[in-house]
Design an enzyme around this catalytic site. Structure first.
Site, PDB file in Angstrom:
ATOM      1  N   GLY B 490      -4.333  -5.839  -0.168  1.00 47.54           N
ATOM      2  CA  GLY B 490      -5.598  -5.303   0.303  1.00 47.54           C
ATOM      3  C   GLY B 490      -5.416  -4.039   1.112  1.00 47.54           C
ATOM      4  N   GLY B 492      -3.951  -1.306   0.158  1.00 46.25           N
ATOM      5  CA  GLY B 492      -4.056  -0.082  -0.632  1.00 46.25           C
ATOM      6  C   GLY B 492      -2.728   0.543  -1.004  1.00 46.25           C
ATOM      7  N   SER B 493      -1.646  -0.248  -0.950  1.00 38.18           N
ATOM      8  CA  SER B 493      -0.322   0.330  -1.214  1.00 38.18           C
ATOM      9  C   SER B 493      -0.186   0.831  -2.641  1.00 38.18           C
ATOM     10  CB  SER B 493       0.767  -0.699  -0.899  1.00 38.18           C
ATOM     11  OG  SER B 493       0.589  -1.859  -1.685  1.00 38.18           O
ATOM     12  N   ALA B 712       4.378  11.338   6.082  1.00 39.54           N
ATOM     13  CA  ALA B 712       3.593  10.133   6.397  1.00 39.54           C
ATOM     14  C   ALA B 712       4.442   9.069   7.079  1.00 39.54           C
ATOM     15  CB  ALA B 712       2.986   9.561   5.120  1.00 39.54           C
ATOM     16  N   GLY B 714       3.917   4.584   8.542  1.00 43.36           N
ATOM     17  CA  GLY B 714       3.114   3.365   8.414  1.00 43.36           C
ATOM     18  C   GLY B 714       1.951   3.321   9.388  1.00 43.36           C
ATOM     19  N   GLY B 716      -0.415   0.174   9.082  1.00 47.47           N
ATOM     20  CA  GLY B 716      -1.117  -1.112   8.922  1.00 47.47           C
ATOM     21  C   GLY B 716      -1.339  -1.867  10.216  1.00 47.47           C
ATOM     22  N   GLU B 717      -0.430  -1.722  11.165  1.00 51.45           N
ATOM     23  CA  GLU B 717      -0.533  -2.487  12.414  1.00 51.45           C
ATOM     24  C   GLU B 717      -1.134  -1.679  13.557  1.00 51.45           C
ATOM     25  OE1 GLU B 717       3.548  -5.049  12.215  1.00 51.45           O
ATOM     26  OE2 GLU B 717       3.715  -2.887  12.266  1.00 51.45           O
TER      27      GLU B 717
END
Ligand SMILES: Cc1cc2nc3c(=O)[nH]c(=O)nc-3n(C[C@H](O)[C@H](O)[C@H](O)COP(=O)(O)OP(=O)(O)OC[C@H]3O[C@@H](n4cnc5c(N)ncnc54)[C@H](O)[C@@H]3O)c2cc1C
Lengths: 288, 764
Positions: B490, B492-493, B712, B714, B716-717
């Site tokens: 979910g 979007g990777s 870029a 990460g 996500g967290e």
């Protein structure tokens, strides 16, 4: 879930005959939203379910009664109740309460009969209906009886409905002169079941509360009236001091219990605060 | 062809809608939950009803007699197919089924296999297990010195050199202790103008992916295929191969789209049990948990954080001491790594010369805790950013100015001694203050509705060292397939990886097809966790695509295409093979540099390949008569490097912030004597649409991660880090009370208000 019989009678008499006065593993099923959860968790294992689906035509519809009250068929779904023009005119508080009741998926199948028969203290409608002075029609093998909603609910998941009785309708008396407000208070998500449900009906004349019906749910073992607080209000001029006094009285009177939503002492605070706010809302409505 | 001469095809910074959106919206997307195989049996787990106890007797006779029951399986049976049935990423402490004793309520004790899931469930409820209760411990602080010991002996996995010293330890509940010392904290405290000391706590919560855990194992022909909703297919393959003593190539792990993960589906969860059951039954076996069962499977650490700071006369923090206690529950899972990696940053994004950090992973008799969107960092930020605000207030300094004065800047060493690079901490704080119009007057509300605002900022070291491998195949018609083991749950990777490959190849992202993780097909990847994939796998994908592009260039040269001729790829293949034939395969493998912390000091010159920085600002309104908190506005500002897909980055930040909002205000696993009182979504509430702040905003600051794919990193967290302390800081700003324990329920605020008024709420 283990296998069980599913009956779908078309006549009320047949439905009543399929129920078993002695055996609680035989039950009616309406929307199934409460029953299916109990079945999935293993809390309830039916031997036979008597679906009321095909009785719906007889138990459906919201009608205006000649006296200005309304009669709601037991199989009326909560979403239809919310949209009903008859309900909005006669007892708008019902429609307002349903706005934040559960969610659209539940409201689209859950029925008012199932809602009351479940006897779950955390429901929103019972205190509202109690404050409106509503009753239910109960059909049994021996005929019909009428029971006030406040007498229907006796404890946690307990009602006076016999195993072989069915709710056929809910009767809401005329509300002329009365104003009703409902406070749904959640302690966690706003989408939660209520931690406290407080319904307040008052009949105000010239700034005097002639009469009041106050019902509490969710914070107590079962939905109930608070007669002491009602008596305190009757005949008194409504001002801030009275509202505070009534809040304190209700907090002292209500047999509030602790649960996942919060401690009993905190819920008493909620009772005191929201009683005042709900009363203010009804009065503001009356003066409009 | 080198990267520098490459012509951009404009794929970076493009908010391409998610490639799987249509399939998901139309219901066409496949999930493991829908998968059925011929002859498949369903397993249902019978779970422990006591928090700690010896198993005296398992009576399955009534269950076995139920028609449709195929077999009942206990730990004894598991041993016939797996000799040493204990697993775990850091410790081999978790039995596939409880052996001899149980260590938490809900621990799997036996399994019913049946042809019908309802029969299996009915039978599982009919199994009678008798226990002799053992003394149990639930609180992380009590467990530090408790007579109740959860594991008789510690069993660290051999794979981590830094855990070796723990092997064979007994009589302790401390699974891991990490210590870091830099400078001289004692001297700094002795010389301090001001000393501040506080303690903060967080509660145990659940990941709540809407798709609960599900694994389906099919053991046949000397191998096993595992269809699993896992975030770590490669790890599962290696761990199952280890348990079975098989080579990796006889274990195949396949995933599909995941209905959320958030760290719940990392490492082995149901897979080892499903494999053992399939080997025993010689049929495919599916284990699909209910939402309720997830509460007993994995959760987020409850924690206690004691923090102490020394401040000089100029408002500089000169020393900080941190003691962090993570309540790991009954099995270590990845908790030891949470305690260690989060320990790196426990002092916060501040330039503090003298630091002492002690971080502990502690066994208790609660359901296990692991990684949840932030790997321990939200627990830390909650404490150090509440603490930082308290200090600023006590010193009469503006919270933004005080932070700015102490902020960690690029080029300065962080607590571990690692020098900060590409961490836009100042920019995040500046943008946050600007968005909140911090220097402008603020409407403080009226009457019983009081308003306040607060902000907080946190950062995290990415998990390291970890590896990702990818391959890119160019077909003879020029179309492209990307083989990468990153699991799309979910976040979007798939879309982002397609964009990276396309950019490197100079084509459109829509022309790249991404193959779902399947360990027989997609190369090794450490796992989709810790916001590592976009950076690590992104780099591997870029390298693989560049490799393919170089090979295409070689092919062009070989077939005599003049440079810059712009001949279609299909034509180049045709020239070489005389027809539509052939494949070009590009491979990329990425592992960043890393230096493990010194075992004595905890220091390292290279703690992480990149830093994630997240700030949050909150404007709140408090009903002083009830304590009810309304978040009017929630602003999230992050350093995500150069976003590959800004649209996805924004939803990741917002989604993470909303998740943390639930953890902040009401989500809580409530226990009485180790029994979970609310294991269902009826009583465990997650945020709904009506809990959304009136305004919720997300912004990424201008920055670039030099070592990242196209700048870029990460994200996500990141949106989880700072939400909780921002809200607590705003509450103090509004009504002058400090909440130091999550969740911040209305009742907690109300009680604090009454305490502050000297009129404590009595419990009758
Ligand atoms: C996700 C969720 C959220 C919810 N949130 C709320 C909330 O916010 N507020 C709230 O008040 N409630 C909430 N509810 C409860 C919901 O209102 C009840 O489940 C619903 O009203 C029950 O109606 P039903 O028709 O589905 O009953 P059923 O499940 O069919 O039946 C319930 C019980 O009533 C009996 N019964 C049904 N019809 C009759 C009848 N005519 N005569 C006699 N007995 C009968 C059945 O035998 C059974 O024992 C929620 C429920 C769910 C699932």
């Amino acid at each position: 879930m283990t296998p069980f019989e599913l009956e779908e009678p078309v006549l009320l008499g047949a439905a009543l005959a399929l129920l078993d006065p002695e055996d609680s593993s035989v039950r009616a099923i309406a929307g199934g939203t409460a029953l299916m959860l109990m079945m999935k968790s293993g809390l309830y294992r039916p031997r036979r379910l008597v679906s009321l689906r095909k009785l719906a035509p007889a138990l459906d519809g919201v009608r205006s009664a000649p006296d200005g009250g309304i009669e709601i068929g037991a199989m009326v779904r909560l979403s239809d109740l919310r949209r009903s023009a008859v309900v909005r005119a006669a007892a708008p508080v019902i429609a307002e309460t349903l706005l934040t009741h559960s969610n659209v998926r539940v409201r689209n199948v859950a029925t008012i009969g199932g809602n009351l028969a479940q006897g779950d203290p955390h429901m929103d409608l019972p205190p509202v209906l109690i404050a409106l002075g509503a009753s239910v029609r109960l059909a049994g093998p021996g005929g019909e009886r009428i029971v006030r909603v406040e007498d229907l609910l006796t404890g946690y998941l307990e009602t006076v409905i016999a195993n072989n009785e069915l709710i056929t309708a809910v009767i809401v008396p005329p509300q002329t002169g009365w104003r009703t407000a409902y406070a749904k208070v959640t302690a966690r998500s706003a989408d939660d079941w209520p931690a406290l449900g407080l319904a307040v009906s008052v009949r105000v004349e010239a700034g005097i509360a002639r009469d009041a019906r106050i019902a509490i749910g969710a914070a107590t073992e079962t939905a109930m009236r608070l007669p002491g607080t009602e008596a305190l209000l009757a005949g008194r001029a409504i001002d801030d001091a009275l509202l505070q006094e009534a809040g304190r009285a209700a907090a002292a009177e209500a047999p509030v219990v602790a649960d996942h939503h919060g401690s009993a002492s905190y819920k008493r605070v909620l009772v005191a605060v929201h009683l005042g706010r709900a009363l203010r809302q009804t009065i503001a409505g009356a003066e409009r | 062809m080198s990267d520098a001469t490459r012509v951009s095809s404009g794929q970076i910074g493009r908010s391409l809608p998610r490639v799987e959106a249509r399939a998901k919206v139309t219901g066409a997307a496949e999930y493991i939950h829908n998968l059925r195989l011929p002859g498949m049996l369903y397993g249902k787990i019978c779970r422990s009803t006591v928090p700690h106890g010896r198993i005296l007797r398992i009576d399955a006779s009534a269950a076995a007699a139920i028609p449709g029951v195929h077999r009942i399986v206990t730990a004894e049976d598991i041993r016939t197919v797996i000799a040493e049935p204990y697993y775990g990423p850091a410790f081999h402490d978790q039995p596939i089924l409880a052996e001899g004793k149980v260590r938490h309520v809900g621990e799997p004790v036996a399994v019913v296999l049946a042809t019908d899931p309802h029969i299996a469930e009915e039978a599982a409820q009919a199994i009678v297990v008798e226990y002799a209760p053992l003394p149990a411990v639930f609180d992380e602080i009590e467990a530090m010195n408790s007579a109740a010991i959860v594991h008789d002996i510690l069993k660290p996995a051999g794979t981590f050199p830094d855990l070796k010293h723990l092997a064979g330890r007994s009589g302790t509940n401390v699974a891991l202790d990490f210590h870091l010392r830099r400078g001289d904290t004692e001297r700094a405290f002795a010389a301090a103008e001001h000393i501040f000391e506080h303690s903060f706590r967080t509660q145990q919560v659940m990941h709540t992916p809407l798709e609960p855990h599900v694994s389906l194992a099919d053991a046949a022909d000397g191998g096993v295929t595992i269809h699993s909703a896992t975030q770590t297919p490669s790890f599962v393959r290696i761990e199952i191969a280890r348990l079975l003593g098989w080579p990796e190539n006889r274990v195949r792990v396949k995933t599909a789209f995941l209905g959320g993960g958030f760290g719940a589906k990392v490492y082995v969860k149901l897979e080892a049990l499903a494999v053992a059951l399939s080997l025993l039954a010689r049929r495919p076996v599916k284990l699909a948990l209910t939402m309720e069962e997830q509460f007993f499977t994995i959760s987020k650490h409850a924690s206690t954080f004691r923090i102490k700071s020394a401040v000089d006369g100029h408002g500089h923090i000169t020393a900080r001491q941190c003691q962090v206690f993570y309540n790991g529950g009954a099995y270590a899972d990845i908790g030891p790594r949470v305690a260690q990696k989060s320990g790196f940053t426990a002092t916060g994004p501040y330039d503090i010369p003298n630091v002492a950090i002690d971080s502990y992973e502690i066994y208790t008799n609660r359901p296990p805790a692991g990684a949840l969107r932030g790997f321990g960092v939200p627990q830390l930020v909650w404490a150090y950013e509440s603490h930082t605000d308290l200090i600023a207030r006590a010193l009469g300094r503006d919270p933004v100015e005080f932070r700015r004065r102490n902020l960690l800047r690029d080029g300065a060493p962080q607590a571990t001694g690692t020098v900060m690079r590409d961490a836009a901490i100042s920019a995040v704080l500046d943008r946050l203050a600007a968005r909140l119009a911090w220097d402008q007057p603020f409407d403080r509300g009226a009457g019983t509705l009081k308003r306040g605002r607060g902000l907080a900022i946190g950062f995290k070291a990415s998990i390291s060292p970890t590896t990702s491998v990818a391959t890119v195949a160019i077909a003879a018609d020029g179309s492209c397939i990307l083989y990468c083991g990153t699991v799309d749950m979910g976040q979007g990777s798939t879309t982002a990886m397609a964009q990276i490959a396309a950019e490197a190849l100079g084509i459109e992202a829509e022309a790249v097809r991404v193959v779902a993780p399947d360990t027989d097909v997609t190369p090794y990847d450490m796992g989709t966790l810790g916001s590592r994939s976009l950076f690590h796998m992104g780099n591997a994908v870029r390298l693989a695509a560049q490799d393919a592009r170089d090979k295409l260039a070689a092919l062009a040269a070989e077939t005599g295409v003049p440079p810059g001729a712009n001949l279609p790829i299909s034509e180049q293949f045709r020239r070489k093979y005389g027809m539509q034939a052939g494949t070009i395969v590009g491979a990329g493998s990425y592992i960043p540099a890393y230096a493990p912390p010194d075992s004595a000091t905890g220091l390292t010159p290279n703690a992480t390949p990149f830093w994630m920085v997240g700030g949050a600002g909150a404007e709140v309104e408090i009903d002083t008569e009830t304590g009810r908190v309304r978040v009017l506005r929630l602003v999230n500002v992050a350093d995500a490097g150069t976003p590959i897909n800004p649209g996805i980055v924004e939803t990741q930040l917002t989604g993470a912030a909303i998740m943390q909002l639930g953890f902040t205000l009401f989500e809580e696993m409530q226990f009485t004597d180790g029994q979970l009182r609310n294991p269902s979504l009826a009583e465990y509430k997650i945020p709904g649409i009506r809990d959304m702040p009136d305004r919720i905003e997300a912004e990424t600051v201008d920055s670039a991660q030099q070592s990242g794919p196209y700048g870029a990193k990460g994200v996500g967290e990141t949106g989880t880090f700072a939400v909780s302390p921002a809200i607590a800081n705003a509450i103090e700003d509004a009504v002058g009370v400090r909440i130091s324990e999550l969740p911040i329920t209305a009742e907690a605020v109300y009680r604090a208000l009454r305490r502050a008024a000297g009129d404590q709420l009595e419990d009758l």
